[in-house]
Motif scaffolding. Structure first.
Motif, mmCIF file in Angstrom:
data_model
loop_
_atom_site.group_PDB
_atom_site.id
_atom_site.type_symbol
_atom_site.label_atom_id
_atom_site.label_comp_id
_atom_site.label_asym_id
_atom_site.label_seq_id
_atom_site.Cartn_x
_atom_site.Cartn_y
_atom_site.Cartn_z
ATOM 1 N N ALA A 139 0.846 -1.404 -0.096
ATOM 2 C CA ALA A 139 0.173 -0.119 -0.102
ATOM 3 C C ALA A 139 0.897 1.213 -0.005
ATOM 4 N N ALA A 140 2.020 1.091 0.715
ATOM 5 C CA ALA A 140 2.938 2.432 0.632
ATOM 6 C C ALA A 140 3.409 2.531 -0.648
ATOM 7 N N GLU A 141 3.784 1.616 -1.378
ATOM 8 C CA GLU A 141 4.173 1.725 -2.758
ATOM 9 C C GLU A 141 3.107 2.393 -3.591
ATOM 10 N N ARG A 142 1.970 1.961 -3.299
ATOM 11 C CA ARG A 142 0.917 2.307 -4.221
ATOM 12 C C ARG A 142 0.417 3.956 -3.959
ATOM 13 N N LEU A 143 0.565 4.295 -2.494
ATOM 14 C CA LEU A 143 0.495 5.681 -2.267
ATOM 15 C C LEU A 143 1.697 6.625 -2.739
ATOM 16 N N GLU A 144 2.600 5.890 -3.177
ATOM 17 C CA GLU A 144 3.713 6.599 -3.741
ATOM 18 C C GLU A 144 4.600 7.054 -2.442
ATOM 19 N N ILE A 145 4.457 6.429 -1.304
ATOM 20 C CA ILE A 145 5.331 6.823 -0.241
ATOM 21 C C ILE A 145 6.537 6.282 0.002
ATOM 22 N N ALA A 146 7.725 7.000 -0.454
ATOM 23 C CA ALA A 146 8.980 6.286 -0.585
ATOM 24 C C ALA A 146 9.677 5.932 0.730
ATOM 25 N N ASP A 147 9.462 6.660 1.600
ATOM 26 C CA ASP A 147 10.135 6.529 2.990
ATOM 27 C C ASP A 147 9.101 6.791 4.281
ATOM 28 N N ILE A 148 8.324 5.933 4.940
ATOM 29 C CA ILE A 148 7.475 6.183 5.903
ATOM 30 C C ILE A 148 8.204 7.210 6.916
ATOM 31 N N ALA A 149 9.341 7.001 6.964
ATOM 32 C CA ALA A 149 9.914 7.670 8.301
ATOM 33 C C ALA A 149 9.915 9.237 8.102
ATOM 34 N N THR A 150 9.534 9.580 6.799
ATOM 35 C CA THR A 150 9.597 11.169 6.438
ATOM 36 C C THR A 150 8.191 11.883 6.629
ATOM 37 N N LEU A 151 7.194 10.883 6.987
ATOM 38 C CA LEU A 151 5.738 11.283 7.380
ATOM 39 C C LEU A 151 5.664 12.075 8.606
ATOM 40 N N PRO A 152 5.048 13.324 8.639
ATOM 41 C CA PRO A 152 5.065 14.085 9.785
ATOM 42 C C PRO A 152 4.015 13.705 11.030
ATOM 43 N N PHE A 153 3.796 12.341 11.039
ATOM 44 C CA PHE A 153 3.008 11.693 12.037
ATOM 45 C C PHE A 153 3.558 10.104 12.241
ATOM 46 N N ALA A 154 3.043 9.438 13.253
ATOM 47 C CA ALA A 154 3.421 8.128 13.552
ATOM 48 C C ALA A 154 3.195 7.131 12.743
ATOM 49 N N THR A 155 3.891 6.347 12.057
ATOM 50 C CA THR A 155 3.753 5.582 11.043
ATOM 51 C C THR A 155 4.169 4.145 11.268
ATOM 52 N N GLU A 156 3.440 3.066 11.108
ATOM 53 C CA GLU A 156 4.143 1.858 11.242
ATOM 54 C C GLU A 156 3.850 0.844 10.012
ATOM 55 N N LEU A 157 4.696 0.253 9.571
ATOM 56 C CA LEU A 157 4.572 -0.925 8.468
ATOM 57 C C LEU A 157 4.116 -2.169 9.348
#
Length: 285
Positions: A78-96
């Motif tokens: 889903a992260a790939e389909r949302l074009e999120i290259a690195d979840i660590a760069t998001l400004p909120f807590a994110t968990e794979l």
């Protein structure tokens, strides 16, 4: 003549099936198919937050600067389909996570597509915040979140500037509503009013023709339009428009349906009505 069997021939497959059947019978039969037990939704979202899920819904929320997201659970796919290259760069807590981890929260009936966010709900606006759009939609106690979500999607598709609902007897923002809206929730002003009849009066003062949709309306919708501002008013499934609403709108109109069925689901009726209104307003410009 060589009658040695070649590997992979139909005869081989036949004997393989016989051997497998013999082994199954000897061991008590083939293992029974056991479908996965459906999971109900887990605990509610933390106070003050809503859970939204689905690729279109989450993508639209990520792109909306007014949306305050607090947490995201997302699968690698889903992260790939949302074009999120690195979840660590998001400004909120994110968990794979794995899909089953989201299933435990939404339940297996929810089509989450591998992503879920917890966010603050968007604040409904007052009627005084109504913009200058010539087309708006008004719902008279439509309570099904699936229908309201589908109506929001159609409203955005046809360029309606706002959706007006009542503070009571209307669904609050939720994952079901947002998923049915497929991202459109982020693109329309949601306005809540305490008294719908009074709100319709304000719309009249602002120059809107308010048209109540009714299967028994005296005229066809296309022949009812007048002026350069239209507010379409739709009632709840089954009950339709309340009597006070019927008495307050500028006109009552019906969708002309020559078939054996003369009524539509409210979300379908909204889509058809919005199309007709947009066509009228475009020609009138």
């Amino acid at each position: 003549m060589n009658d040695t069997k070649k590997p992979g021939t139909p005869k081989d497959s036949h004997y393989a099936k016989l051997r497998r059947t013999f082994r199954d019978q000897k061991s008590g039969g083939a293992p029974a198919f056991r479908p996965k037990r459906p999971l109900p939704p887990g605990e509610n979202a933390p106070d003050g937050l809503v859970r939204l899920y689905g690729l279109h819904t989450v993508r639209a929320a990520l792109d909306n600067p007014r949306r305050k997201i607090r947490r995201m659970l997302v699968t690698r796919n889903a992260a790939e389909r949302l074009e999120i290259a690195d979840i660590a760069t998001l400004p909120f807590a994110t968990e794979l996570v794995e899909p089953k981890d989201i299933d435990k929260i939404t339940g297996t009936d929810a089509v989450h597509q591998g992503v879920l966010i917890e966010a603050e709900p968007l604040k409904a606006k007052a009627l005084s915040a109504l913009g200058d759009s010539p087309l708006i939609l008004v719902l008279d106690q439509v309570t099904d979140p699936h229908n309201v979500g589908a109506i929001i999607r159609s409203a955005v598709a046809f360029g309606a500037g706002a959706l007006i609902t009542t503070q009571r007897h209307s669904p609050h923002e939720s994952g079901v509503l947002a998923k049915s809206a497929s991202g459109a929730l982020e693109h329309i002003d949601m306005i809540e009013v305490r008294n719908l009849a009074d709100a319709l009066g304000v719309l009249h003062e602002a120059g809107f023709q308010t048209i109540g949709l009714d299967s028994e309306g005296p005229a066809e919708l296309e022949k009812t339009f007048a002026g350069d501002k239209v507010a379409l008013v739709l009632g709840a499934e089954g009950k339709g428009l309340r009597q006070k609403t019927r008495e307050t709108v500028t006109a009552l109109a019906r969708l002309d349906m020559p078939g054996a069925i003369h009524s539509l689901n409210v979300s379908n009726a909204a889509a058809v009505s919005l199309y007709a209104a947009r066509k009228f307003l475009t020609v009138a410009e």
